[in-house]
Design an enzyme around this catalytic site. Structure first.
Site, PDB file in Angstrom:
ATOM      1  N   ALA A   9      12.575 -44.960 -39.859  1.00 61.51           N
ATOM      2  CA  ALA A   9      13.890 -44.324 -40.250  1.00 61.51           C
ATOM      3  C   ALA A   9      14.580 -43.948 -38.913  1.00 61.51           C
ATOM      4  CB  ALA A   9      13.671 -43.039 -41.035  1.00 61.51           C
ATOM      5  N   ALA A  10      13.802 -43.639 -37.934  1.00 65.72           N
ATOM      6  CA  ALA A  10      14.475 -43.193 -36.576  1.00 65.72           C
ATOM      7  C   ALA A  10      14.889 -44.425 -35.591  1.00 65.72           C
ATOM      8  CB  ALA A  10      13.574 -42.166 -35.759  1.00 65.72           C
ATOM      9  N   GLY A  11      14.784 -45.680 -36.086  1.00 67.77           N
ATOM     10  CA  GLY A  11      14.801 -46.965 -35.615  1.00 67.77           C
ATOM     11  C   GLY A  11      16.326 -47.280 -35.506  1.00 67.77           C
ATOM     12  N   ARG A  12      16.782 -48.190 -34.875  1.00 65.91           N
ATOM     13  CA  ARG A  12      18.245 -48.935 -35.001  1.00 65.91           C
ATOM     14  C   ARG A  12      18.401 -48.991 -36.763  1.00 65.91           C
ATOM     15  NH1 ARG A  12      16.516 -50.794 -29.859  1.00 65.91           N
ATOM     16  NH2 ARG A  12      15.150 -52.283 -30.976  1.00 65.91           N
ATOM     17  N   MET A  13      17.494 -49.814 -37.134  1.00 69.72           N
ATOM     18  CA  MET A  13      18.032 -50.250 -38.577  1.00 69.72           C
ATOM     19  C   MET A  13      17.835 -48.983 -39.627  1.00 69.72           C
ATOM     20  SD  MET A  13      19.143 -53.099 -39.407  1.00 69.72           S
ATOM     21  CE  MET A  13      19.040 -52.730 -41.041  1.00 69.72           C
ATOM     22  N   ARG A  35       6.245 -43.318 -37.299  1.00 69.26           N
ATOM     23  CA  ARG A  35       5.002 -43.618 -37.030  1.00 69.26           C
ATOM     24  C   ARG A  35       4.303 -42.273 -36.351  1.00 69.26           C
ATOM     25  NH1 ARG A  35       5.659 -43.263 -31.645  1.00 69.26           N
ATOM     26  NH2 ARG A  35       7.661 -43.949 -30.861  1.00 69.26           N
ATOM     27  N   THR A  97      10.398 -58.410 -39.005  1.00 71.10           N
ATOM     28  CA  THR A  97      10.105 -59.668 -38.803  1.00 71.10           C
ATOM     29  C   THR A  97       8.936 -59.911 -37.669  1.00 71.10           C
ATOM     30  OG1 THR A  97      11.776 -59.480 -36.849  1.00 71.10           O
ATOM     31  CG2 THR A  97      12.654 -60.333 -39.127  1.00 71.10           C
ATOM     32  N   PRO A 120      14.161 -62.441 -43.632  1.00 73.04           N
ATOM     33  CA  PRO A 120      14.397 -62.118 -42.422  1.00 73.04           C
ATOM     34  C   PRO A 120      15.859 -61.784 -41.759  1.00 73.04           C
ATOM     35  CG  PRO A 120      14.593 -64.620 -42.725  1.00 73.04           C
ATOM     36  CD  PRO A 120      14.227 -63.809 -44.068  1.00 73.04           C
ATOM     37  N   HIS A 152      19.876 -62.169 -29.057  1.00 76.56           N
ATOM     38  CA  HIS A 152      19.713 -60.562 -29.435  1.00 76.56           C
ATOM     39  C   HIS A 152      19.919 -59.915 -28.109  1.00 76.56           C
ATOM     40  CE1 HIS A 152      18.621 -62.699 -33.311  1.00 76.56           C
ATOM     41  NE2 HIS A 152      19.082 -61.243 -33.860  1.00 76.56           N
ATOM     42  N   LYS A 156      14.946 -56.196 -28.451  1.00 73.64           N
ATOM     43  CA  LYS A 156      14.250 -57.063 -29.504  1.00 73.64           C
ATOM     44  C   LYS A 156      13.218 -57.313 -29.034  1.00 73.64           C
ATOM     45  CE  LYS A 156      14.811 -60.475 -32.791  1.00 73.64           C
ATOM     46  NZ  LYS A 156      14.268 -59.434 -33.972  1.00 73.64           N
TER      47      LYS A 156
HETATM   48  P1  NAD Z   1      13.581 -50.496 -33.476  1.00 76.28           P
HETATM   49  O1  NAD Z   1      12.352 -50.521 -32.644  1.00 76.28           O
HETATM   50  O2  NAD Z   1      14.680 -49.614 -33.418  1.00 76.28           O
HETATM   51  O3  NAD Z   1      12.853 -49.548 -34.820  1.00 76.28           O
HETATM   52  C1  NAD Z   1      11.672 -49.687 -35.630  1.00 76.28           C
HETATM   53  C2  NAD Z   1      11.282 -48.424 -35.968  1.00 76.28           C
HETATM   54  O4  NAD Z   1       9.897 -48.500 -36.880  1.00 76.28           O
HETATM   55  C3  NAD Z   1      10.801 -47.350 -34.733  1.00 76.28           C
HETATM   56  O5  NAD Z   1      11.506 -46.177 -34.760  1.00 76.28           O
HETATM   57  C4  NAD Z   1       9.230 -47.151 -34.747  1.00 76.28           C
HETATM   58  O6  NAD Z   1       8.804 -45.865 -34.191  1.00 76.28           O
HETATM   59  C5  NAD Z   1       9.124 -47.344 -36.138  1.00 76.28           C
HETATM   60  N1  NAD Z   1       7.695 -47.659 -36.840  1.00 76.28           N
HETATM   61  C6  NAD Z   1       6.818 -48.292 -36.209  1.00 76.28           C
HETATM   62  N2  NAD Z   1       5.673 -48.319 -37.002  1.00 76.28           N
HETATM   63  C7  NAD Z   1       5.766 -47.556 -37.606  1.00 76.28           C
HETATM   64  C8  NAD Z   1       5.029 -47.171 -38.841  1.00 76.28           C
HETATM   65  N3  NAD Z   1       3.739 -47.749 -38.876  1.00 76.28           N
HETATM   66  N4  NAD Z   1       5.512 -46.262 -39.833  1.00 76.28           N
HETATM   67  C9  NAD Z   1       6.813 -46.065 -39.788  1.00 76.28           C
HETATM   68  N5  NAD Z   1       7.681 -46.225 -38.567  1.00 76.28           N
HETATM   69  C10 NAD Z   1       7.079 -47.252 -37.808  1.00 76.28           C
HETATM   70  O7  NAD Z   1      13.753 -51.796 -34.416  1.00 76.28           O
HETATM   71  P2  NAD Z   1      15.068 -52.382 -35.222  1.00 76.28           P
HETATM   72  O8  NAD Z   1      16.034 -52.961 -34.484  1.00 76.28           O
HETATM   73  O9  NAD Z   1      15.278 -51.215 -36.259  1.00 76.28           O
HETATM   74  O10 NAD Z   1      14.123 -53.526 -36.059  1.00 76.28           O
HETATM   75  C11 NAD Z   1      13.070 -53.256 -36.991  1.00 76.28           C
HETATM   76  C12 NAD Z   1      12.496 -54.374 -37.409  1.00 76.28           C
HETATM   77  O11 NAD Z   1      13.399 -55.144 -38.330  1.00 76.28           O
HETATM   78  C13 NAD Z   1      12.389 -55.571 -36.480  1.00 76.28           C
HETATM   79  O12 NAD Z   1      11.098 -56.308 -36.941  1.00 76.28           O
HETATM   80  C14 NAD Z   1      13.652 -56.346 -36.542  1.00 76.28           C
HETATM   81  O13 NAD Z   1      13.463 -57.702 -36.037  1.00 76.28           O
HETATM   82  C15 NAD Z   1      13.817 -56.351 -38.113  1.00 76.28           C
HETATM   83  N6  NAD Z   1      15.324 -56.400 -38.591  1.00 76.28           N
HETATM   84  C16 NAD Z   1      15.459 -57.366 -39.414  1.00 76.28           C
HETATM   85  C17 NAD Z   1      16.811 -57.412 -39.871  1.00 76.28           C
HETATM   86  C18 NAD Z   1      16.870 -58.187 -41.483  1.00 76.28           C
HETATM   87  O14 NAD Z   1      18.277 -58.057 -41.780  1.00 76.28           O
HETATM   88  N7  NAD Z   1      15.929 -58.448 -41.933  1.00 76.28           N
HETATM   89  C19 NAD Z   1      17.808 -56.814 -39.354  1.00 76.28           C
HETATM   90  C20 NAD Z   1      17.656 -56.292 -38.213  1.00 76.28           C
HETATM   91  C21 NAD Z   1      16.265 -55.954 -37.715  1.00 76.28           C
END
Ligand code: NAD
Length: 263
Positions: A9-13, A35, A97, A120, A152, A156
Site C-alpha cells: 500500500a505504500a508503493g507507487r501502485m 512488508r 509482475t 500484467p 519504464h 522498475k
Molecule cells: P513499488 O516498489 O513502488 O511498490 C511495491 C510495494 O510493495 C513496496 O512499498 C514494498 O515495500 C511492498 N512490498 C514488498 N513486499 C511486500 C510484502 N511481502 N507485503 C506487503 N508489501 C510488500 O512498486 P510499484 O511500481 O507499485 O509496482 C508493484 C508491482 O506491480 C510491480 O511488480 C510492478 O511491475 C507491478 N505493476 C503492475 C501493473 C499492472 O497493471 N498489473 C501496473 C503497475 C505496476
C-alpha cells in the site's frame, strides 16, 4: 459493499489504489499492508496517499477481514500472500509482475481454491492492444518481423515488463507458435541475420515513464506500429478495483482482464 485490502500500500501502485478506491462508494478499504520493517507502518493510509486521514493504518499483518486482497508488491512475496488468501478463502487481484515459472505455478494452484484475476496490465487500453496485436500477428504472419519495445521509469525492478511479455504471448498466439522457441531478449555482438519468425523484446529504462509499449511489424516496403502510452497509474488502479468488484461473486478459477472486461 465489497471490502478490500491493498498489499504494497505504500508503493507507487498502492498509493494510487488508495486514492482511486476512496472515490468508489461500493468499495471500502479495510486493510492496507506493507512488508515488515517498512518505515510507514502505523501511519494512516489516506495520509500516505496524500488524501487526508481514512482511519485505516498501515500494518504488517494479514488483512483477514477483506473480501478481496489486491497484491501489487514484489514477485518473491506473491506465493506467501496466496497461501494466506487460500487459507481464508479470500479472492485475489494480482498485479505484481516478474513472476518466475514456479511462482506462476503457485498462482495456478491457488486458483483451484480461490478466484484470482491475474493481469500484467489492468488498463482497458492495453487489454484492447493485446487483442489488436494478436489479430495483426495472424493477418501479417512471419513475413513481418515483429519486435516489442517497452520503456519504464528508472525504479522498475523487473525487465522486460509483464505487459511486454503479455504482448509477446499474444503475438505468438496469433502466429500459432511457442514464444519460448522464437523469443530473443535484446541483442548484442555478432548476432547474425535476423531469423524469420523471431520475436524481439527490448526494455528501455529511464526517468519517470509510467509505461510505454510499442509492437512493430516490419517487412520490405512497410511497417505497422501499434502503441500504448500510460501517462498515469490511474488506469491500472481503476482497472484493478473494477476487477475486485467483478471478482467478488465468482467461483474459484484463474481469470484475466479479458474476462473482466468481456473482451
Ligand atoms: P513499488 O516498489 O513502488 O511498490 C511495491 C510495494 O510493495 C513496496 O512499498 C514494498 O515495500 C511492498 N512490498 C514488498 N513486499 C511486500 C510484502 N511481502 N507485503 C506487503 N508489501 C510488500 O512498486 P510499484 O511500481 O507499485 O509496482 C508493484 C508491482 O506491480 C510491480 O511488480 C510492478 O511491475 C507491478 N505493476 C503492475 C501493473 C499492472 O497493471 N498489473 C501496473 C503497475 C505496476
Amino acid at each position: 459493499m465489497t471490502t478490500i485490502a491493498i498489499l504494497g500500500a505504500a508503493g507507487r501502485m498502492g498509493q494510487m489504489l488508495i486514492r482511486c478506491a476512496a472515490r468508489l462508494p461500493e468499495l471500502r478499504v479495510t486493510g492496507v499492508c506493507e512488508r515488515a520493517g517498512h518505515p510507514a507502518l502505523g501511519q494512516d493510509a489516506g495520509q500516505i496517499a496524500g488524501i487526508g486521514a481514512l482511519g485505516v493504518s498501515l500494518a504488517d499483518t494479514w488483512p483477514a477481514d477483506a473480501d478481496v486482497v489486491i497484491d501489487f508488491t514484489f514477485h518473491t512475496a506473491v506465493a506467501a500472500n496466496l497461501d494466506c488468501a487460500v487459507a481464508r478463502r479470500q479472492a485475489v487481484v494480482l498485479g505484481t509482475t516478474g513472476l518466475s515459472d514456479d511462482e506462476k505455478q503457485r498462482v495456478a494452484d491457488a486458483a483451484k481454491v480461490i478466484p484470482i484475476v491475474w493481469a500484467p496490465n489492468f488498463s482497458l487500453g492495453v487489454n484492447l492492444l493485446l487483442d489488436l496485436v494478436r489479430r495483426a500477428a495472424t493477418v501479417l504472419g512471419p513475413a513481418y518481423d515483429a519486435e516489442i519495445v517497452e520503456m519504464h521509469h528508472r525504479l522498475k525492478k523487473d525487465a522486460p515488463s509483464g505487459t511486454a511479455l503479455g504482448l509477446a504471448e499474444a503475438l505468438a498466439a496469433g502466429r500459432g507458435v511457442d514464444l519460448k522457441a522464437v523469443a530473443t531478449y535484446g541483442r548484442e555482438g555478432i548476432v547474425g541475420e535476423r531469423p524469420r519468425g523471431e520475436i524481439g523484446i527490448h526494455a528501455v529504462r529511464g526517468g519517470d515513464v509510467v509505461g510505454d509499449h510499442t509492437v512493430l511489424f516490419a517487412t520490405d516496403g512497410e511497417r505497422v506500429e501499434l502503441a500504448h502510452k500510460a501517462t498515469s497509474r490511474e488506469a491500472f488502479a481503476n482497472g484493478a478495483l473494477h476487477a475486485a468488484l467483478w471478482l467478488r461473486s465468482k467461483p474459484a478459477g484463474l481469470y484475466s482482464m479479458r474476462d473482466v472486461l468481456g473482451l
